[in-house]
Design an enzyme around this catalytic site. Structure first.
Site, PDB file in Angstrom:
ATOM      1  N   VAL B  15      -2.891  -0.425   5.447  1.00 21.03           N
ATOM      2  CA  VAL B  15      -1.478  -0.460   5.834  1.00 21.03           C
ATOM      3  C   VAL B  15      -0.617   0.104   4.706  1.00 21.03           C
ATOM      4  CG1 VAL B  15      -1.764  -2.407   7.409  1.00 21.03           C
ATOM      5  CG2 VAL B  15      -1.219  -2.840   4.998  1.00 21.03           C
ATOM      6  N   CYS B  16       0.658   0.300   5.007  1.00 22.09           N
ATOM      7  CA  CYS B  16       1.625   0.808   4.038  1.00 22.09           C
ATOM      8  C   CYS B  16       1.689  -0.123   2.832  1.00 22.09           C
ATOM      9  CB  CYS B  16       3.001   0.905   4.697  1.00 22.09           C
ATOM     10  SG  CYS B  16       4.291   1.493   3.603  1.00 22.09           S
ATOM     11  N   PRO B  17       1.746   0.343   1.584  1.00 21.93           N
ATOM     12  CA  PRO B  17       1.862   1.753   1.200  1.00 21.93           C
ATOM     13  C   PRO B  17       0.513   2.431   0.938  1.00 21.93           C
ATOM     14  CG  PRO B  17       2.160   0.431  -0.749  1.00 21.93           C
ATOM     15  CD  PRO B  17       1.824  -0.522   0.369  1.00 21.93           C
TER      16      PRO B  17
END
Lengths: 279, 81, 68
Positions: B15-17
């Site tokens: 997932v982000c980042p």
């Protein structure tokens, strides 16, 4: 060397930066920085460099943690009182980042020990609290062509400069000789706001990081001064000195030597002192 | 148009980042002009990763919609250093 | 004449020496202060003989020895 998923996440905020990226983070992971003094300046320096993933961090200090240190030396805790500062610092650094190799030197850094000590490091940071040590670190780094960050803090003030061989004046160009013993007050006598170590030490850590990743302008040929009461930073241009005794055209200093440490700066009963000789 | 892919990367499991971090690291390893194919999820990744890649100065060649609901982003590395 | 003292523009009479400036500016323990004038250091022995001129840039550099 490929990053693990854990490293990608840990260093994501660095890797996201254009100036750091994967290449810069690898440079940090391969970097070797020596911090002399695990006190007010050394504590934030060691914490930030460990968190940043600087691969090998040396930390030199003879002393043990004392209650009066805890107002500013944020790498040590109340439970560490009596423990060697280098050991206490190492435990905190490795708890933050197990990637980092911490080399501890529980020694008094003097003319006899400094040349071997700094040899294996890319960048040296002066976090000591007396002029004898500051001049010794300058001379040794100039003689071994090692870049280093110098700093001093007192009361509500602090200042720092960076020496890179061939790129600007050294500390001795600016201040030729230590002041006479006890002519200039030290933190021990005059006090210092604990956060001052955080401000100036963090700036020193920033210089080390910029040097390792090779980005930005260092404080070479500049003295950055900070006055917390007026909240003023000043970057003062430093002239060079062709007749500097150590980095000048005809140096008279060709090997490191020890100045006398003022009597009132020596370790007092029940007190602790960065990088002071054992009495 | 026939595009020769030099490296493949799957960021559907992160997932982000870390999505963009992995993409950036993979691009760092390539030479100027080489092509990276990135498999990414719908939603936040497909909105943000192409934009961030573009902001870094790389060239987006194509964004393909895969049968399994994921996307494949084809990026050409631009090394301006 | 206008000179720059530690970053601030100040008015001083023509003929002011560095020694006089140090006194007017209340510089503490001047014997331990490094002085730079434009792009050179000035030795303390030369303070009395250094006559300042319009546009000069003077900086005072102070010892700061703490760190622990």
């Amino acid at each position: 060397m490929a990053f693990t998923n854990e490293q990608l996440e840990r260093y994501s905020r660095h890797i996201l930066l254009k100036e750091v990226g994967a290449k810069g983070q690898k440079k940090l992971l391969n970097g070797k920085v020596l911090i002399i003094g695990a006190g007010g300046l050394g504590a934030p320096i060691a914490l930030y460099l460990a968190a940043a993933g600087v691969g090998a961090i040396g930390i030199a200090d003879l002393d043990t943690v004392d209650l009066s240190n805890l107002q500013r030396q944020v790498i040590h805790t109340t439970a560490d009182i009596g423990k060697a500062k280098v050991q206490s610092a190492k435990e905190t650094m490795q708890a933050i980042n197990p990637d980092v190799q911490v080399n501890t030197y529980q020694i008094y850094v003097n003319a006899a020990s400094i040349m071997d000590l700094i040899q294996d490091y890319d960048f040296i940071i002066d976090g000591t609290d007396n002029f004898a040590a500051k001049f010794l670190i300058n001379d040794a780094c100039v003689l071994q062509k090692k870049p280093f960050s110098h700093a001093g803090i007192l009361r509500f003030g602090g200042q720092l400069m960076t020496y890179v061989p061939g790129e600007g004046p050294c500390y001795r160009c600016v201040f030729r000789e230590p002041p006479p013993p006890d002519a200039i007050p030290t933190c021990r006598q005059a006090g210092v706001v604990g956060a001052m170590g955080g401000v100036i030490g963090s700036l020193q850590a920033m210089e080390a990081i910029k040097f390792l990743i090779g980005k930005g302008d260092l404080l070479t040929g500049k003295l950055l001064t900070y006055d917390a009461l007026t909240m003023e930073f000043r970057r003062i241009k430093l002239p060079g000195r062709k007749d500097c005794a150590v980095c000048g055209e005809h140096p008279s200093i060709t090997e490191p030597f020890d100045y006398e440490v003022p009597a009132c700066d020596l370790k007092a009963e029940g007190e602790s002192h960065e990088n002071s000789p054992e009495l | 148009m026939d595009i020769k892919i030099d490296e493949n990367l799957d960021i559907t499991d992160v997932v982000c980042p870390v999505t963009f971090v992995k993409t950036k690291v993979a691009l760092d390893e390539l030479d100027d002009g080489q092509i990276l194919a990135v498999r990414l999820n719908d939603g936040e990744p497909v909105q943000n990763v192409p934009r961030s890649v573009k902001e870094e100065g790389h060239q987006i060649l194509k964004l393909l919609h895969n049968d399994d609901g994921t996307y494949t982003l084809l990026v050409k590395k631009v090394d301006d250093e | 004449m206008t000179i720059i003292v530690a970053g601030d523009k100040k008015e001083y009479a023509e003929g002011t020496t560095l020694a006089a400036l140090i006194e007017k500016e209340n510089i503490d323990s001047p014997q331990y202060v490094t002085v730079s004038l434009n792009d050179d250091f000035v030795e303390s022995g030369a303070f009395a003989d250094t006559v300042l001129k319009d546009g000069d840039n003077i900086e005072f550099l102070y010892f700061m020895g703490g760190g622990a």
